[in-house]
Write an enzyme that holds these catalytic residues in place. Structure first.
Site, PDB file in Angstrom:
ATOM      1  N   CYS A   1       2.144   0.429   2.469  1.00  0.00           N
ATOM      2  CA  CYS A   1       1.339  -0.738   2.763  1.00  0.00           C
ATOM      3  C   CYS A   1       2.055  -1.841   2.385  1.00  0.00           C
ATOM      4  O   CYS A   1       2.132  -1.977   1.200  1.00  0.00           O
ATOM      5  CB  CYS A   1       0.056  -0.431   2.248  1.00  0.00           C
ATOM      6  SG  CYS A   1      -1.011  -1.956   2.372  1.00  0.00           S
TER       7      CYS A   1
ATOM      8  N   GLU B   1       0.546  -1.968  10.161  1.00  0.00           N
ATOM      9  CA  GLU B   1       1.790  -1.188  10.105  1.00  0.00           C
ATOM     10  C   GLU B   1       2.673  -1.405  11.210  1.00  0.00           C
ATOM     11  O   GLU B   1       2.179  -1.842  12.349  1.00  0.00           O
ATOM     12  CB  GLU B   1       1.404   0.313  10.292  1.00  0.00           C
ATOM     13  CG  GLU B   1       0.538   0.705   9.094  1.00  0.00           C
ATOM     14  CD  GLU B   1       1.363   1.073   7.765  1.00  0.00           C
ATOM     15  OE1 GLU B   1       2.550   0.676   7.762  1.00  0.00           O
ATOM     16  OE2 GLU B   1       0.542   1.438   6.690  1.00  0.00           O
TER      17      GLU B   1
END
Length: 231
Positions: free
Chosen positions: A2, A99
């Site tokens: 992340c 992402e």
């Protein structure tokens, strides 16, 4: 992993969701990035969030580590995180994370969020790190001189194996906590298996967004809007 997320929920709604007052100067953020000062809710906070730098350094380190993620599989044994795992847990509020994956010959950002765009908490750890005194340039009386740098309070986000949706984008994802697990996480009562189990992919959506999100200098509402790949 992340490495970016968004948090643009209005302060009043954020306070209602987490039962904690956000920082007074909180502004909508569409591209939260490592190194930035961001709101978190620590285990010892009572009704108030505080800002911390995203990029964790263990208290014993001689230099800044800036660890933005901690793997849930090893967080209990890894020296950098063991103390924080036992006693310095936090919630990292967000309403989506980004992402990057390869599409059409290039690397493209996707935003992942709940289908209804509701806010959530990522599991985090925090630490206070004090830069060491200088070892060179010793002062007049033979003592180390202080660096003059302030203590740094910083956090990291736990990651786990992805659910089916995120696995198409990356091999890791943030540990997103269910609301009923948030207090248990902070208080140290959430079992590790539950912590490591990703929320089902049928509750999430993922869609491509502008490559402008690649630069932390860009931070505006257009970053969370869906785009056509290649546009």
């Amino acid at each position: 992993m992340c490495g970016r997320f968004s948090l643009y929920l209005p302060p009043a709604a954020l306070e209602s969701r987490f039962e904690a007052e956000p920082p007074a100067d909180l502004q909508p953020r569409y591209n939260c990035a490592p190194g930035q000062s961001l709101p978190v809710l620590a285990a010892d906070d009572t009704g108030r969030m505080r800002r911390m730098k995203w990029g964790f350094t263990p208290s014993w380190a001689d230099e800044s580590f800036d660890l933005i993620n901690a793997r849930v599989e090893t967080v209990r044994e890894k020296r950098s995180f063991t103390d924080a795992y036992e006693s310095r847990r936090c919630l990292v509020p967000a309403d989506g994370f980004y992402e990057w994956t390869r599409r059409d010959g290039g690397k493209w950002p996707y935003r992942v969020s709940f289908a209804d765009d509701r806010p959530f908490a990522m599991a985090g750890l925090y630490e206070t790190w004090t830069p060491p005194t200088r070892q060179a340039g010793i002062g007049e009386f033979g003592r180390d001189e202080p660096t003059g740098e302030e203590r740094v309070e910083a956090f990291t986000v736990l990651t786990t194996e992805p659910n089916d949706l995120v696995s198409e984008l990356h091999d890791r994802m943030a540990v997103v906590l269910r609301p009923e697990h948030e207090r248990a996480w902070l208080d140290g009562f959430l079992d590790h298996e539950t912590l490591a189990t990703p929320i089902s992919d049928d509750e999430f959506r993922a869609y491509p967004v502008s490559t402008r999100v690649n630069s932390p200098a860009n931070d505006d509402p257009s970053l969370v809007e869906p785009v056509e790949l290649g546009s």
